[in-house]
Design a protein around this motif. Structure first.
Motif, PDB file in Angstrom:
ATOM      1  N   MET A 174       9.256  30.143   0.440  1.00 32.12           N
ATOM      2  CA  MET A 174       8.024  30.486   1.148  1.00 32.12           C
ATOM      3  C   MET A 174       8.313  31.345   2.372  1.00 32.12           C
ATOM      4  SD  MET A 174       5.058  27.943   2.648  1.00 32.12           S
ATOM      5  CE  MET A 174       6.162  27.150   3.810  1.00 32.12           C
ATOM      6  N   ALA A 175       9.322  30.974   3.162  1.00 26.54           N
ATOM      7  CA  ALA A 175       9.625  31.719   4.384  1.00 26.54           C
ATOM      8  C   ALA A 175      10.198  33.106   4.082  1.00 26.54           C
ATOM      9  CB  ALA A 175      10.604  30.928   5.245  1.00 26.54           C
ATOM     10  N   ALA A 202       7.469  30.371  -3.731  1.00 35.00           N
ATOM     11  CA  ALA A 202       7.201  31.803  -3.865  1.00 35.00           C
ATOM     12  C   ALA A 202       5.698  32.068  -3.900  1.00 35.00           C
ATOM     13  CB  ALA A 202       7.868  32.342  -5.126  1.00 35.00           C
ATOM     14  N   GLY A 203       4.946  31.219  -4.617  1.00 40.14           N
ATOM     15  CA  GLY A 203       3.494  31.385  -4.649  1.00 40.14           C
ATOM     16  C   GLY A 203       2.864  31.156  -3.288  1.00 40.14           C
ATOM     17  N   SER A 204       3.337  30.158  -2.567  1.00 43.09           N
ATOM     18  CA  SER A 204       2.788  29.857  -1.247  1.00 43.09           C
ATOM     19  C   SER A 204       3.155  30.894  -0.204  1.00 43.09           C
ATOM     20  CB  SER A 204       3.255  28.470  -0.787  1.00 43.09           C
ATOM     21  OG  SER A 204       2.567  27.455  -1.486  1.00 43.09           O
ATOM     22  N   ALA A 205       4.170  31.725  -0.480  1.00 47.24           N
ATOM     23  CA  ALA A 205       4.553  32.777   0.470  1.00 47.24           C
ATOM     24  C   ALA A 205       3.434  33.784   0.674  1.00 47.24           C
ATOM     25  CB  ALA A 205       5.819  33.484  -0.022  1.00 47.24           C
ATOM     26  N   THR A 206       2.504  33.870  -0.276  1.00 45.50           N
ATOM     27  CA  THR A 206       1.418  34.844  -0.143  1.00 45.50           C
ATOM     28  C   THR A 206       0.337  34.392   0.832  1.00 45.50           C
ATOM     29  OG1 THR A 206       0.156  33.847  -1.974  1.00 45.50           O
ATOM     30  CG2 THR A 206       1.761  35.550  -2.540  1.00 45.50           C
ATOM     31  N   GLN A 207       0.262  33.100   1.104  1.00 41.19           N
ATOM     32  CA  GLN A 207      -0.918  32.562   1.766  1.00 41.19           C
ATOM     33  C   GLN A 207      -1.024  32.955   3.234  1.00 41.19           C
ATOM     34  OE1 GLN A 207      -3.211  30.414   4.231  1.00 41.19           O
ATOM     35  NE2 GLN A 207      -1.184  29.534   4.046  1.00 41.19           N
ATOM     36  N   HIS A 208      -0.029  32.626   4.058  1.00 36.95           N
ATOM     37  CA  HIS A 208      -0.173  32.834   5.499  1.00 36.95           C
ATOM     38  C   HIS A 208      -0.424  34.297   5.880  1.00 36.95           C
ATOM     39  CE1 HIS A 208       1.731  28.736   6.268  1.00 36.95           C
ATOM     40  NE2 HIS A 208       0.591  28.725   6.925  1.00 36.95           N
TER      41      HIS A 208
END
Length: 399
Positions: free
Chosen positions: A64-65, A117-123
């Motif tokens: 994510m980071a 990897a999917g959550s990396a798009t959110q912030h």
């Protein structure tokens, strides 16, 4: 008059953007903290050591980071809304794979890597969409609301799964939250235009001039440093809080209550300080929140246990509230075209600081003890005030 009419015309659309972004933030932050609930389950299921559990956690947060900046660049081609929907579907699919699959540790590890990897798009993408939707007015308050939604997800999704674990096998509970994520992904793709946030769409909405040149070259780096110090303060304090309370005689149940109190105060702080920053400005809000944080942390050194517990909601409010003000200031310092990249860099820096700070403060704790270590955390926290004072002239130029 024209600007007022423009704002009114955009109001329903931008409220939709904010609602969708808040839903995505709640889901993704809930997914991230859900891992803490599942680690003991996975330890029993797969006979894992603590080191292996740490690796599982690192796979999700590390992906994510590290992928937030690439996601920011890719969004310029595909559209931020489209990539946010796809990323949400990938994260949801990862939890579905964990829940519905019968495979072992390797598939679990791969699924967590995909989920991160999917959550990396959110912030970076959701923040950019919200900031552009409210670019004419109220961006800081809107981002504070968005920030608050993430804390709601951190509380709601792990609590929901903990409840489901009492009713069904763990894979079924995880599958349910995976299905919930797919619904959120569909909502993102259906409710927001596909190209929202793309380079082409941003170019059609851009206004003359850029905020970057008006703010000056050091403005955003200064904001990033403030964010790094603030995030390090938060994670360093939370790492030592259980040990400080234990030294005052707290048991495990009391420590659990203490963390609930500080997280509840933190959630309220993210919402309240976003609104406060809109009214008072960045400098005064940072002085208030960081000063209150330092005073609250130092007070724990002298207060007895129950008085310390009573202070924790207020400490949590100040401790987390600064972040909403800082996130909401990013749009003030960068042009609309650079928004995804700026948010990606900002979130990468603050998340990275949150990961490294407990290690660095850990060395301080080993040398000085936990109570003295949190006093060092309080002193470092005050460094944000002169940094905010140095940033203030740049903010006045773009006001």
């Amino acid at each position: 008059m024209a600007i007022a009419q423009f704002a009114v015309a955009r109001s329903p659309a931008r409220k939709r953007v904010l609602a969708v972004a808040c839903g995505a933030h709640a889901l993704h932050d809930g997914y991230t903290d859900l891992i803490y609930v599942l680690l003991p389950v996975w330890q029993t299921e797969f006979a894992l050591s603590y080191a292996m559990l740490g690796i599982l956690r690192m796979l999700y947060t590390g992906a994510m980071a590290s992928l937030q900046m690439p996601a920011s660049v890719l969004a310029r081609r595909t559209g931020g809304a489209f990539l946010l929907g796809v990323g949400t579907a990938v994260a949801a699919g990862a939890y579905l794979l964990i829940g519905l699959g019968g495979a072992g540790f390797v598939v679990l590890a791969v699924a967590l890597l995909l989920g991160g990897a999917g959550s990396a798009t959110q912030h970076p993408l959701a923040s950019s969409l919200v900031s552009r939707a409210y670019d004419d007015q109220g961006a800081r308050a809107a981002l504070g609301t968005y920030n608050f939604a993430g804390d709601l997800g951190k509380m709601a999704i792990p609590a929901m799964v903990a409840w489901l674990l009492a009713l069904m096998p763990w894979r079924g509970a995880v599958g349910i939250v995976g299905a919930l994520g797919l619904l959120v992904a569909v909502a993102v793709l259906v409710l927001l235009p596909r190209d929202l946030g793309s380079a082409r769409h941003v170019a059609t909405q851009a206004r003359p001039g850029t905020k970057d040149s008006a703010a000056g070259p050091i403005a955003f780096p200064l904001l990033l440093v403030i964010g790094i110090v603030d995030s390090g303060t938060r994670m360093g304090f939370l790492a030592f809080l259980p040990f400080v309370l234990k030294a005052k005689g707290a048991g495990f149940e009391t420590i659990g209550l203490a963390l609930t109190l500080i997280f509840a105060g933190g959630a309220a702080g993210k919402l309240a300080c976003g609104l406060l920053g809109e009214r008072l400005g960045v400098l005064l809000t940072v002085i208030l929140t960081e000063g209150a944080t330092a005073a609250g942390i130092l007070a724990l050194h002298w207060l007895p246990l129950y008085a310390s517990l009573a202070c924790l909601p207020a400490i949590g409010l100040a401790l987390n509230g600064t972040s909403s003000v800082l996130y909401g200031t990013v749009p003030d310092l960068v042009s609309s075209a650079r928004r995804e990249k700026a948010f990606g860099l900002f979130y990468t820096g603050t998340i990275g600081s949150g990961a490294v700070a407990p290690v660095l403060y850990g060395f301080v704790g080993d040398a000085m003890g936990p109570i003295n270590a949190i006093m060092v955390v309080a002193v470092v926290c005050l460094l944000t005030i002169p940094l905010a004072a140095a940033l203030n002239p740049s903010l006045r130029r773009v006001a």
